[in-house]
Each structure stands twice: as structure tokens, then as C-alpha cells.
Design an enzyme around this catalytic site. Structure first.
Site, PDB file in Angstrom:
ATOM      1  N   GLY A 114       0.825  -1.208   0.000  1.00 44.69           N
ATOM      2  CA  GLY A 114       0.000   0.000   0.000  1.00 44.69           C
ATOM      3  C   GLY A 114       0.858   1.257   0.000  1.00 44.69           C
TER       4      GLY A 114
ATOM      5  NE  ARG B 285      -2.234  -4.734  -1.905  1.00 44.24           N
ATOM      6  CZ  ARG B 285      -1.766  -4.167  -0.809  1.00 44.24           C
ATOM      7  NH1 ARG B 285      -0.749  -4.682  -0.164  1.00 44.24           N
ATOM      8  NH2 ARG B 285      -2.336  -3.080  -0.325  1.00 44.24           N
TER       9      ARG B 285
ATOM     10  CG  ASP C 204       3.563  -6.856   7.787  1.00 44.20           C
ATOM     11  OD1 ASP C 204       2.917  -6.646   6.760  1.00 44.20           O
ATOM     12  OD2 ASP C 204       3.054  -7.266   8.856  1.00 44.20           O
TER      13      ASP C 204
ATOM     14  CB  THR D 168       2.146   1.089   6.216  1.00 42.79           C
ATOM     15  OG1 THR D 168       0.764   0.889   6.537  1.00 42.79           O
ATOM     16  CG2 THR D 168       2.966   0.750   7.448  1.00 42.79           C
ATOM     17  CB  ILE D 169      -1.554   5.471   6.475  1.00 41.97           C
ATOM     18  CG1 ILE D 169      -2.604   4.430   6.081  1.00 41.97           C
ATOM     19  CG2 ILE D 169      -1.105   6.279   5.269  1.00 41.97           C
ATOM     20  CD1 ILE D 169      -3.940   5.066   5.693  1.00 41.97           C
ATOM     21  CG  ASP D 170      -2.665   0.443   8.236  1.00 44.11           C
ATOM     22  OD1 ASP D 170      -3.506   1.348   8.145  1.00 44.11           O
ATOM     23  OD2 ASP D 170      -2.665  -0.568   7.507  1.00 44.11           O
TER      24      ASP D 170
ATOM     25  CG  ASP E 263       0.393  -2.155  10.709  1.00 43.62           C
ATOM     26  OD1 ASP E 263       1.291  -1.602  10.040  1.00 43.62           O
ATOM     27  OD2 ASP E 263      -0.480  -2.875  10.211  1.00 43.62           O
TER      28      ASP E 263
ATOM     29  NE  ARG F 283      -7.152  -4.863   5.320  1.00 40.03           N
ATOM     30  CZ  ARG F 283      -6.899  -4.191   4.200  1.00 40.03           C
ATOM     31  NH1 ARG F 283      -7.871  -3.593   3.569  1.00 40.03           N
ATOM     32  NH2 ARG F 283      -5.690  -4.131   3.711  1.00 40.03           N
TER      33      ARG F 283
ATOM     34  CD  GLU G 171     -18.128  13.449  21.897  1.00 39.29           C
ATOM     35  OE1 GLU G 171     -18.039  13.240  20.673  1.00 39.29           O
ATOM     36  OE2 GLU G 171     -17.787  14.522  22.435  1.00 39.29           O
TER      37      GLU G 171
HETATM   38  P1  ATP Z   1       0.628  -2.744   3.349  1.00 36.70           P
HETATM   39  O1  ATP Z   1       0.363  -3.727   4.444  1.00 36.70           O
HETATM   40  O2  ATP Z   1       0.875  -1.375   3.826  1.00 36.70           O
HETATM   41  O3  ATP Z   1      -0.347  -2.815   2.245  1.00 36.70           O
HETATM   42  P2  ATP Z   1       2.698  -4.561   2.535  1.00 36.70           P
HETATM   43  O4  ATP Z   1       4.089  -4.335   2.114  1.00 36.70           O
HETATM   44  O5  ATP Z   1       2.513  -5.371   3.781  1.00 36.70           O
HETATM   45  O6  ATP Z   1       2.038  -3.153   2.661  1.00 36.70           O
HETATM   46  P3  ATP Z   1       1.711  -6.736   0.897  1.00 36.70           P
HETATM   47  O7  ATP Z   1       0.745  -6.731  -0.221  1.00 36.70           O
HETATM   48  O8  ATP Z   1       1.455  -7.613   2.049  1.00 36.70           O
HETATM   49  O9  ATP Z   1       1.863  -5.206   1.348  1.00 36.70           O
HETATM   50  O10 ATP Z   1       3.157  -7.128   0.337  1.00 36.70           O
HETATM   51  C1  ATP Z   1       3.691  -6.484  -0.807  1.00 36.70           C
HETATM   52  C2  ATP Z   1       4.316  -7.500  -1.734  1.00 36.70           C
HETATM   53  O11 ATP Z   1       5.435  -8.131  -1.081  1.00 36.70           O
HETATM   54  C3  ATP Z   1       3.436  -8.659  -2.159  1.00 36.70           C
HETATM   55  O12 ATP Z   1       2.546  -8.330  -3.198  1.00 36.70           O
HETATM   56  C4  ATP Z   1       4.481  -9.679  -2.598  1.00 36.70           C
HETATM   57  O13 ATP Z   1       4.958  -9.402  -3.893  1.00 36.70           O
HETATM   58  C5  ATP Z   1       5.605  -9.451  -1.589  1.00 36.70           C
HETATM   59  N1  ATP Z   1       5.513 -10.455  -0.524  1.00 36.70           N
HETATM   60  C6  ATP Z   1       4.716 -10.439   0.570  1.00 36.70           C
HETATM   61  N2  ATP Z   1       4.872 -11.549   1.313  1.00 36.70           N
HETATM   62  C7  ATP Z   1       5.777 -12.313   0.666  1.00 36.70           C
HETATM   63  C8  ATP Z   1       6.362 -13.588   0.900  1.00 36.70           C
HETATM   64  N3  ATP Z   1       6.030 -14.329   1.964  1.00 36.70           N
HETATM   65  N4  ATP Z   1       7.272 -14.041   0.019  1.00 36.70           N
HETATM   66  C9  ATP Z   1       7.623 -13.303  -1.051  1.00 36.70           C
HETATM   67  N5  ATP Z   1       7.107 -12.109  -1.342  1.00 36.70           N
HETATM   68  C10 ATP Z   1       6.201 -11.605  -0.505  1.00 36.70           C
END
Ligand code: ATP
Length: 324
Positions: A11, A72, A103, A126-128, A130, A172, A188
Site C-alpha cells: 500500500g 502487489r 511487512d 504505511t499509514i497504519d 503497525d 484493518r 466521544e
Molecule cells: P501494506 O500492508 O501497507 O499494504 P505490505 O508491504 O505489507 O504493505 P503486501 O501486499 O502484504 O503489502 O506485500 C507487498 C508485496 O510483497 C506482495 O505483493 C508480494 O509481492 C511481496 N511479498 C509479501 N509476502 C511475501 C512472501 N512471503 N514471500 C515473497 N514475497 C512476498
């Protein structure tokens, strides 16, 4: 290290551009070359690369989103996908990476770095808010400011009509935005995924506020609240507590956009600078974070292992005390 590859993935978040700029300029300062990898892991697999010079990152500091685009990419989860990515990286002469994302992005970076022995530093975007290993992620402060601006506007109309507003904010799994924006916006009540507040408990809080003759009320509901989001909460509250005109507002994706705040710009610039310097000093696998006022690094292994990010309990208490 001769050439650093930089990418954004997962994201998007305000401040990612400022981080890209800092990575590029710090690398150039050290006479390194920089390749921009477009669309995260997807672009890595497809070889969507561009050489970046100082001018390539002009006028992006103040812009939301990410000039490198994000995606993604399920294919990167496969051995074959990562092999294609490595061949492109090697052909382009990239010998170290800076990944900006959440992550999922970090997990992909860790697996790739282990498989092909390529150094990688990750920047939390990430804006979350987390992610483990940092007090604040890039984009969180800006998103809060956006939410507060919306709450202030909603309050104006709520107060004019004796309204009870349920405002749904992003998060989420994490109630960070809900908690911070709730405190800063004087809500509130705040419904957090981590707290699991029952509807009856919420109604009790609203009764107390009503007894104090409040003309309007705002309840912040995190997207991941266990009662099923703002519409469901509003519906169930209205069944038992129908004193006010009830409205729901879902802020949605506008929380992801906008010009990064001063805090996020400075944080991004410090993190980008730090990431490149860590690579140069031999750190081969880490995430950058801010702890107190210091920029630090944590090994990727620890950051991903220690995933359970906890909300500030004291701030939760403060938010309740403020509604006495
Ligand atoms: P956000 O949570 O803010 O959306 P994020 O980096 O966690 O960001 P994800 O969609 O979970 O977003 O991960 C981004 C990309 O990282 C995935 O589309 C994938 O290409 C890669 N990725 C995530 N997990 C794995 C994994 N276990 N092995 C290999 N690549 C991964």
C-alpha cells in the site's frame, strides 16, 4: 556497493516520495549509482527499471503517493518469480536494495536477500503505523492530520443538528489511526480492533455524554473493529439509543493521499539517508526505524518476528479520561 536499487511496494503512503528522494541523493553523495525499480516486485520481475539522477527526484518531496508506483505481486512469492527478479537485478548491476513498504514487502525482501545474498535495508511506509522496529511509520502522521481535518468538519455539521456521527477510519488490524485521530479530534468514543468494545459498553459511554447535554457526538470506528464497521455499529446503537439523528461517514482512501506533513517529510528524509549509510557500513539486512528521537536499525529477522505491534495503553486511558 556500486549501484542501489530502490522500490516501493504494498500500500502507498504519503512520505514514500520523500524517502525515495533521500535514498537517491544520499547514494549520489557517496558516488553510488541508483536504479529506480517501478511497481515493486512486479517491476523487478519484468525489469521495469530506470536510472535515477538527482533531477529525477526533483519536486517530489511534497507529493503524496509514490513516483515509483506500487503493486502487489503474487509471482514474487514463488521461487521462479524471484529467480527472474534476480536475473534482472544482476543484469542491471544492482548490488544492494532499499525497499519501502509494509511487512509483506519486508518479508519478500528478507526471503530474496537470503536466497541471493543481496543486502537490503527496509523503510517502513504505511499509514497504519503497525510495524515493529519503529515508533512511527511513514504516512501515519499525514493520515492522522487528514482524519482530524475531516472530524473537525463533521463536528461543525453535527453540532448544528444534534447529530451522532460514526466516522470509520482505516486500520484493518491496527487501531493506531483511530486512537490518535480520536484523541486529537476529541471523539466521544473510539472503537479499536485491539479492544473489542461491546455495543452495550459503547451505549453506556454515549449515555454519559448525553447526560452532559452534548449537542453532538463523534464515535471513531476503526475499519477492523470486531462489530463489523461503522454502518453495523451505527445500526446496532440506534436500536437502543435513538436520541440523536445518527449518521455514518466512511473516510476511505482519501486517508492515503495528500501532501506529506512536515513530520513525515523529515522522518522520510532521515530514514532514506540512514538506510543508504547502513548499507555502506555493511548492514546486510535491516529495517530503519525511529525510537524516541533517534533513527535506528533493527534486523529484519527481529522486526518480522516481533510483529505484535501494541497500541499505547496510556493513550487509550487518556482518551477515556478526556470524556469525563
Ligand atoms: P501494506 O500492508 O501497507 O499494504 P505490505 O508491504 O505489507 O504493505 P503486501 O501486499 O502484504 O503489502 O506485500 C507487498 C508485496 O510483497 C506482495 O505483493 C508480494 O509481492 C511481496 N511479498 C509479501 N509476502 C511475501 C512472501 N512471503 N514471500 C515473497 N514475497 C512476498
Amino acid at each position: 556497493i556500486r549501484r542501489i536499487g530502490v522500490y516501493t511496494s504494498g500500500g502507498d503512503a504519503p512520505g514514500m516520495n520523500a524517502a525515495i528522494r533521500a535514498v537517491v541523493r544520499t547514494a549520489l553523495y557517496h558516488d553510488l549509482e541508483v536504479t529506480g525499480i517501478f511497481r515493486g516486485y512486479e517491476g523487478m520481475i519484468e525489469g521495469d527499471f530506470k536510472n535515477l539522477v538527482s533531477r529525477s527526484v526533483s519536486s517530489i518531496l511534497q507529493k503524496g503517493g509514490t513516483m515509483l508506483k506500487s503493486a502487489r505481486c503474487p509471482e514474487f512469492r514463488t521461487v521462479e518469480g524471484r529467480k527472474k527478479a534476480y536475473e534482472n537485478i544482476k543484469a542491471a548491476g544492482i548490488d544492494a536494495l532499499v525497499a519501502i513498504g509494509g511487512d509483506g514487502t519486508f518479508t519478500g525482501a528478507q526471503i530474496f536477500s537470503n536466497e541471493y545474498n543481496i543486502p537490503v535495508m527496509c523503510i517502513p511506509g504505511t499509514i497504519d503505523n503497525d510495524l515493529a522496529g519503529t515508533d512511527y511509520t511513514l504516512g501515519f502522521d499525514t493520515a492522522n492530520n487528514t482524519v482530524i481535518e475531516s472530524i473537525d468538519k463533521i463536528k461543525d455539521t453535527a453540532a448544528s443538528h444534534n447529530r451522532l456521527f460514526f466516522v470509520e477510519v482505516m486500520g484493518r488490524d491496527s487501531g493506531s489511526i483511530a486512537l490518535y485521530a480520536g484523541v486529537a479530534g476529541g471523539a466521544e468514543a473510539i472503537m479499536l480492533p485491539e479492544k473489542d468494545t461491546a455495543i452495550d459498553e459503547l451505549i453506556e459511554m454515549l449515555e454519559v455524554a448525553k447526560e452532559r447535554n452534548k449537542t453532538s457526538m463523534i464515535v471513531i470506528v476503526a475499519e477492523g473493529d470486531k462489530n463489523g464497521g461503522a454502518y453495523n455499529v451505527a445500526k446496532r446503537v440506534k436500536e437502543k439509543f435513538d436520541f440523536y439523528d445518527t449518521k455514518v461517514s466512511i473516510l476511505g482512501h482519501l486517508q492515503r493521499g495528500g501532501s506529506p506533513s512536515s513530520f513525515d517529510r523529515i522522518l522520510a528524509t532521515r530514514m532514506g539517508y540512514f538506510a543508504v549509510n547502513e548499507l555502506l557500513s555493511g548492514n546486510s539486512q535491516g529495517t530503519v526505524g525511529i525510537r524516541g528521537s533517534k533513527i535506528t536499525s533493527t534486523s529484519l529477522e527481529d522486526a518480522l518476528k516481533g510483529k505484535e505491534f501494541k497500541l499505547d495503553e496510556e493513550l487509550i486511558t487518556i482518551s477515556e479520561v478526556m470524556n469525563i
